[in-house]
Design a protein around this motif. Structure first.
Motif, PDB file in Angstrom:
ATOM      1  N   LEU A 256       0.831  -1.216   0.000  1.00 52.16           N
ATOM      2  CA  LEU A 256       0.000   0.000   0.000  1.00 52.16           C
ATOM      3  C   LEU A 256       0.862   1.261   0.000  1.00 52.16           C
ATOM      4  O   LEU A 256       0.560   2.232  -0.698  1.00 52.16           O
ATOM      5  N   ASP A 257       1.947   1.216   0.761  1.00 52.72           N
ATOM      6  CA  ASP A 257       2.815   2.387   0.825  1.00 52.72           C
ATOM      7  C   ASP A 257       3.478   2.663  -0.512  1.00 52.72           C
ATOM      8  O   ASP A 257       3.629   3.817  -0.920  1.00 52.72           O
ATOM      9  N   ARG A 258       3.876   1.575  -1.185  1.00 50.50           N
ATOM     10  CA  ARG A 258       4.520   1.777  -2.482  1.00 50.50           C
ATOM     11  C   ARG A 258       3.583   2.480  -3.462  1.00 50.50           C
ATOM     12  O   ARG A 258       4.029   3.160  -4.375  1.00 50.50           O
ATOM     13  N   TYR A 259       2.286   2.283  -3.280  1.00 53.81           N
ATOM     14  CA  TYR A 259       1.323   2.975  -4.140  1.00 53.81           C
ATOM     15  C   TYR A 259       0.759   4.216  -3.451  1.00 53.81           C
ATOM     16  O   TYR A 259      -0.289   4.730  -3.824  1.00 53.81           O
ATOM     17  N   ALA A 260       1.459   4.663  -2.433  1.00 51.74           N
ATOM     18  CA  ALA A 260       1.101   5.902  -1.738  1.00 51.74           C
ATOM     19  C   ALA A 260      -0.359   5.913  -1.279  1.00 51.74           C
ATOM     20  O   ALA A 260      -1.007   6.957  -1.236  1.00 51.74           O
ATOM     21  N   ARG A 261      -0.878   4.714  -0.964  1.00 53.69           N
ATOM     22  CA  ARG A 261      -2.267   4.579  -0.508  1.00 53.69           C
ATOM     23  C   ARG A 261      -3.254   5.289  -1.428  1.00 53.69           C
ATOM     24  O   ARG A 261      -4.194   5.945  -0.973  1.00 53.69           O
ATOM     25  N   ASP A 262      -3.000   5.170  -2.716  1.00 53.45           N
ATOM     26  CA  ASP A 262      -3.849   5.810  -3.707  1.00 53.45           C
ATOM     27  C   ASP A 262      -4.980   4.858  -4.085  1.00 53.45           C
ATOM     28  O   ASP A 262      -4.731   3.768  -4.592  1.00 53.45           O
ATOM     29  N   PRO A 263      -6.241   5.254  -3.836  1.00 57.45           N
ATOM     30  CA  PRO A 263      -7.369   4.370  -4.182  1.00 57.45           C
ATOM     31  C   PRO A 263      -7.389   3.990  -5.666  1.00 57.45           C
ATOM     32  O   PRO A 263      -7.863   2.930  -6.035  1.00 57.45           O
ATOM     33  N   ASN A 264      -6.855   4.886  -6.528  1.00 64.62           N
ATOM     34  CA  ASN A 264      -6.806   4.560  -7.952  1.00 64.62           C
ATOM     35  C   ASN A 264      -5.886   3.380  -8.247  1.00 64.62           C
ATOM     36  O   ASN A 264      -5.940   2.807  -9.331  1.00 64.62           O
ATOM     37  N   ALA A 265      -5.015   3.059  -7.296  1.00 62.23           N
ATOM     38  CA  ALA A 265      -4.075   1.963  -7.521  1.00 62.23           C
ATOM     39  C   ALA A 265      -4.638   0.635  -7.025  1.00 62.23           C
ATOM     40  O   ALA A 265      -3.911  -0.366  -6.954  1.00 62.23           O
ATOM     41  N   LEU A 266      -5.942   0.607  -6.708  1.00 64.41           N
ATOM     42  CA  LEU A 266      -6.517  -0.600  -6.101  1.00 64.41           C
ATOM     43  C   LEU A 266      -6.177  -1.882  -6.872  1.00 64.41           C
ATOM     44  O   LEU A 266      -5.752  -2.876  -6.286  1.00 64.41           O
ATOM     45  N   LEU A 267      -6.334  -1.848  -8.190  1.00 66.98           N
ATOM     46  CA  LEU A 267      -6.082  -3.074  -8.954  1.00 66.98           C
ATOM     47  C   LEU A 267      -4.622  -3.505  -8.827  1.00 66.98           C
ATOM     48  O   LEU A 267      -4.320  -4.694  -8.711  1.00 66.98           O
ATOM     49  N   GLN A 268      -3.711  -2.529  -8.853  1.00 68.37           N
ATOM     50  CA  GLN A 268      -2.294  -2.873  -8.726  1.00 68.37           C
ATOM     51  C   GLN A 268      -2.009  -3.474  -7.351  1.00 68.37           C
ATOM     52  O   GLN A 268      -1.247  -4.425  -7.221  1.00 68.37           O
ATOM     53  N   VAL A 269      -2.647  -2.919  -6.329  1.00 64.92           N
ATOM     54  CA  VAL A 269      -2.472  -3.455  -4.975  1.00 64.92           C
ATOM     55  C   VAL A 269      -2.992  -4.890  -4.917  1.00 64.92           C
ATOM     56  O   VAL A 269      -2.310  -5.802  -4.437  1.00 64.92           O
ATOM     57  N   LEU A 270      -4.195  -5.099  -5.441  1.00 65.57           N
ATOM     58  CA  LEU A 270      -4.789  -6.441  -5.404  1.00 65.57           C
ATOM     59  C   LEU A 270      -3.927  -7.447  -6.164  1.00 65.57           C
ATOM     60  O   LEU A 270      -3.736  -8.581  -5.744  1.00 65.57           O
ATOM     61  N   ARG A 271      -3.385  -7.007  -7.286  1.00 70.47           N
ATOM     62  CA  ARG A 271      -2.549  -7.881  -8.100  1.00 70.47           C
ATOM     63  C   ARG A 271      -1.291  -8.298  -7.311  1.00 70.47           C
ATOM     64  O   ARG A 271      -0.883  -9.446  -7.340  1.00 70.47           O
ATOM     65  N   GLU A 272      -0.728  -7.366  -6.588  1.00 72.91           N
ATOM     66  CA  GLU A 272       0.470  -7.695  -5.811  1.00 72.91           C
ATOM     67  C   GLU A 272       0.139  -8.594  -4.625  1.00 72.91           C
ATOM     68  O   GLU A 272       0.918  -9.470  -4.263  1.00 72.91           O
TER      69      GLU A 272
END
Ligand SMILES: Cc1cc2nc3c(=O)[nH]c(=O)nc-3n(C[C@H](O)[C@H](O)[C@H](O)COP(=O)(O)O)c2cc1C
Ligand code: SF4
Ligand code: SF4
Ligand code: FES
Lengths: 599, 250
Positions: A16-32
């Motif tokens: 989450l931190d790597r994506y700066a807790r950006d909600p737009n990055a949800l798919l990338q977070v889920l993928r990781e």
């Protein structure tokens, strides 16, 4: 239980931190998270939801949209056989059966010890080196009985993927014919530098080159960039469409392997033209193995001041590119669905108008173009409009990469000037006794021998690149049926006609395949086509009947031979209805079947 | 001067920002619809509202109105298409109208009557969709869900609760509720929520009031859906609001 849920949330915060807790990055977070834990647990969803401020159900909704994300444990090893017709022609079905037997498993199920699951997936873009599979998202090519057996052993022994023979993961470029795009060896940054030094107007240059989009629709690229530049908005974006989901297409994969600098240079030129600061490469999940090499290229370009702040010393020319990975959804190749996916949502096409050039990523002006389009834009500027237009035809300037697969001795990538005939391509790839060619994938055209004189280009046969060859041993009904299954599987489900219609079409094709089809079914197919064409929300639904209509028109006997002479036959199959009972009792003898009448 | 377009030969005035559907309803002209609701931003998923605009088909609920458009709606070609779409929706779910407590108040059923859908048309898919009876006051019968997302939109935009969402893709797409358990009782839904009022079919039902109005005296038993939709029309959507919770909305 507490320890369990703790396990399922470890590592989440650093993602989450790597994506700066950006909600737009949800798919990338889920993928990781999927990569880290093998599935996305309810506890993980709760944790992510709390940190990103997204409701639990909405995260579940996003995760369940993408084929490669799992909400329940799905095996330590998740095996997916590519199920394009070209994989099948190379024997993928028998290999999958072999593997299921070896590992005591049914397709789609997880083994009882939680070790492995085996299933099919839509075309993985390895048609020239199939049959192919994905294991935990990593592509494996050139499957043989022996290779599949070895994989079975490695899985049984729980050998980590990193220790599998590197040979399994080798992906060839198979370049059979090159041209100005593939041969281009200009140094990274040179075109950009020349443009900056000369003050050349990129939009004008691209317009004059006559470049048209290579993703299929053929929209004039210069016009798109101009519209994006002129659209009002606080910020603008450049998006490269590397979803390459159309079965039988794999040329973007080769461009990203061989000519990544040309792609990124094209994106940077576009950014300069439209005034964008942010660029995104939307890379299909099947090409996960390209992520690190591509990130390496981006870093090298940053180090050379070709990306980042004050590019090439130009004050105020700031632009950088991030890579977003897809997770198994063909529809995300459609530009507005792609943008939804970039925003971390379900990949559902938007209502258009408004179009992405005015209301794209975050509702801001966005230029979305195909990988090959960006490469060609760089080339067009490098060569100059006149020279670029000299390649190809009047209304299709430049060269085109064709992905050849199927029945021919030399499958792979062929670069031709637009205007090449189908016959020429067949000759070059060594195809003999060709019955049909599928141009531009399932959503494109199936043509027969009498049409092989037709030419690839926007004037006659527009193509995004797929070129699947079928010789006279092939059954075009089965080809169409495979494509129909593909569309039904990939329908996003947003609109009624496509969601329900593709399922109906699939049922009808299966009914015909099982020998229960009648003329009535052929009429129903034509009716469905009418409904899908006129009322579908996007291009997927509108083209979902094409495979059937095109083959019905040209190869009608392939259908009629299967029909019963009756005019109507109920779809309900009495014997089929007993299948579940047979499975439960472990019986499959003649007595467990209802007699079928011989005709 | 207001701008005007043509709908089946009639002049329809419209305001900038209105869609063809919004302008038509406001002017007292009915175009069949299911997922459109005058209080919400157009969604464009059911496609029942498809019309011919200058010879090309488009969903009228999302199509921006423009001066001079020639819109054809009440023609056999479009009504035939709508009939098929309604048949598809019936075939996709499990609709046993005689035992459904929404019978007579159901828009899908009413539309079926209005469009004279007399046959099934398709093989029914008979999906397996278990009920959720966990909540003490509210029953969810997913068998009848037509995936219009009105409840999703109402809960997110009006109630500010996000009780409903969509899960799955393609024909497996289905409605879920916002709870780790997946059960309605573990959400914060309330009987007074807007989401309780918007379902056009019989999915979201308050318990213990089912048959208080007898069949034969219900909404669409009185007057056809075409007439009633016009009564609802003047409550217009605020076209400016952008909603990112539901599918396909820009
Ligand atoms: C169902 C569907 C799938 C698509 N898939 C892709 C794709 O994988 N790659 C691509 O470049 N364009 C794809 N497109 C086309 C894009 O919507 C869009 O037109 C394209 O990215 C524009 O780029 P271009 O002008 O450079 O061709 C698809 C369109 C549809 C309707
Ligand atoms: S046509 Fe199919 S893929 Fe496109 S929006 Fe409708 S359901 Fe989704
Ligand atoms: S429950 Fe009702 S309102 Fe909600 S999506 Fe289903 S049909 Fe629409
Ligand atoms: S009412 Fe327009 S698409 Fe549903």
């Amino acid at each position: 239980m507490a320890a369990d849920s703790e396990m399922q949330t470890t590592g989440l915060d650093s993602i989450l931190d790597r994506y700066a807790r950006d909600p737009n990055a949800l798919l990338q977070v889920l993928r990781e998270v999927q990569e880290l834990h093998g599935y996305i647990s309810s506890a993980a969803i709760g944790h992510i939801g709390a940190k990103l401020g997204i409701p639990h159900a909405r995260i579940e909704g996003v995760a369940s949209f993408y084929s490669f994300l799992h909400l329940r444990p799905h095996g330590e090893y998740r095996v997916l056989f590519s199920d394009n017709i070209t994989d099948r022609m190379l024997g993928s079905q028998a290999l999958m059966e072999q593997m299921c037997q070896q590992l005591w498993l049914q397709p789609g199920k997880v083994s009882e010890d939680g070790l492995v699951s085996i299933n099919t997936t839509s075309c993985t873009g390895m048609c020239d080196q199939g049959p192919a599979m994905l294991v935990n998202g990593r592509a494996i090519t050139k499957l043989t009985h022996q290779r599949v057996q070895e994989i079975g052993h490695l899985i049984r022994n729980r050998t980590p993927l990193a220790d599998w023979p590197a040979d399994f993961f080798r992906v060839e470029d198979n370049i059979r014919r090159s041209g100005p795009l593939l041969d281009n060896s200009i140094a990274p940054g040179d075109v950009l530098r020349a443009v900056i030094e000369s003050g050349k107007d990129v939009v004008e240059a691209v317009k004059q080159s006559g470049l048209r989009g290579r993703g299929g629709a053929g929209f004039p690229t210069g016009q798109k960039w101009e519209a994006c530049r002129n659209a009002p908005g606080a910020a603008r974006h450049v998006v490269c469409n590397a979803d390459e989901g159309e079965p039988g297409t794999f040329k973007d994969r080769v461009l990203l392997t061989r000519q990544a600098d040309l792609v990124f240079e094209g994106m940077t030129l576009c950014a300069l033209a439209v005034g964008a600061r942010h660029g995104y490469l939307y890379l299909r999940g099947e090409y996960r193995y390209l992520l690190e090499p591509l990130q390496g290229v981006l870093q090298r370009r940053r180090d050379s001041n070709l990306l980042g702040k004050n590019i090439l010393g130009q004050t105020d020319f700031d632009f950088d590119i991030a890579i977003h990975l897809g997770a198994g959804a063909y529809i995300c190749g459609e530009e507005s669905a792609l943008i939804e996916s970039l925003e971390g949502k379900r990949g559902v096409p938007r209502s258009r108008p408004p179009f992405p050039v005015t209301h794209g990523y975050l509702q801001q002006p966005t230029a979305v173009d195909n990988v090959e389009t960006f490469c060609s834009a760089t080339l067009a500027i490098q060569m100059g409009a006149e020279k670029f237009r000299a390649i190809g035809t009047e209304r299709s300037s430049g060269s085109k990469l064709i992905s050849v697969s199927g029945d021919c001795p030399r499958p792979g990538i062929y670069e031709y000037p637009f205007g090449v005939s189908v016959r020429q391509v067949l000759q070059d790839c060594g195809a003999v006794n060709t019955r049909a060619v599928q141009i531009s994938g399932p959503s494109g055209m199936c043509i027969a021998e009498s049409e092989f004189g037709r030419k690839l280009g926007f004037e006659d046969l527009p193509t995004a690149g797929a070129f699947m060859v079928f010789d006279d041993s092939r059954d075009l009904f089965e080809v169409a049926r495979n494509f129909v299954h593909f569309f039904a599987h990939e329908s996003c489900g947003f609109c009624t006609p496509c969601r329900v219609g593709t399922s109906m079409l699939k049922q009808t094709m299966d009914k015909i395949a099982a020998g229960h089809g009648t003329r009535h079914d052929l009429n129903e197919i034509e009716h469905l086509d009418q409904v899908l064409q006129t009322s579908s929300h996007c291009g997927l639904g509108r083209s979902a009947c094409n495979p059937v209509l095109h083959t019905l028109k040209r190869f009608r006997p392939a259908y009629e031979n299967r029909l019963k002479s009756l005019d109507f036959e109920p779809a309900f199959d009495l014997d089929g209805a007993l299948a579940r009972a047979r499975q439960m009792t472990g019986r499959d003898d003649a007595g467990a079947h209802l007699k079928t009448e011989e005709t | 001067m207001t701008d005007i377009f043509q709908l089946d030969g009639a002049n329809i005035p419209f305001e900038p920002g209105q869609t063809v559907m919004q302008a038509a309803l406001t002017a007292g002209h009915y175009i069949p619809h299911l997922c459109y609701h005058p209080e919400f931003k157009p969604h464009g998923s059911c496609k029942v509202c498809t019309v011919k605009v200058n010879g090309r088909t488009a969903a009228s609920c999302t199509m921006p109105a423009e001066a001079g458009l020639n819109v054809e709606s009440n023609i056999e070609e479009m009504n035939g298409l709508r009939r098929t779409l309604v048949q598809m929706l019936f075939a996709e779910g499990n609709h046993f109208c005689p035992s459904c407590e929404k019978s007579g108040n159901c828009m899908l059923q009413a539309l079926g009557y209005d469009l004279e859908v007399h046959t099934a048309g398709f093989r029914h898919l008979y999906p397996d969709r278990p009920l959720d009876a966990s909540h003490k006051d509210i029953l969810l019968d997913f068998n009848r869900c037509i995936l219009c997302e009105l409840c999703v939109r109402a809960s997110a935009e009006v109630d500010g609760k996000d009780v409903f969402a969509l899960s799955g893709r393609g024909i497996t797409k289905h409605l879920i509720v916002n709870a780790e358990s997946g059960l309605l009782k573990d959400t914060n839904i309330a009987l007074t929520d807007k989401a309780m009022q918007v379902c056009p079919v019989g999915v979201i039902l308050p318990k213990r009031v089912g048959f208080s109005i007898p069949i034969g005296k219900r909404r669409y038993d009185q007057r056809p859906v075409s007439a009633q939709a016009l009564d609802d029309a003047p409550r217009q959507a605020d076209a400016s609001g952008s909603c990112d919770v539901c599918e396909g909305t820009p």
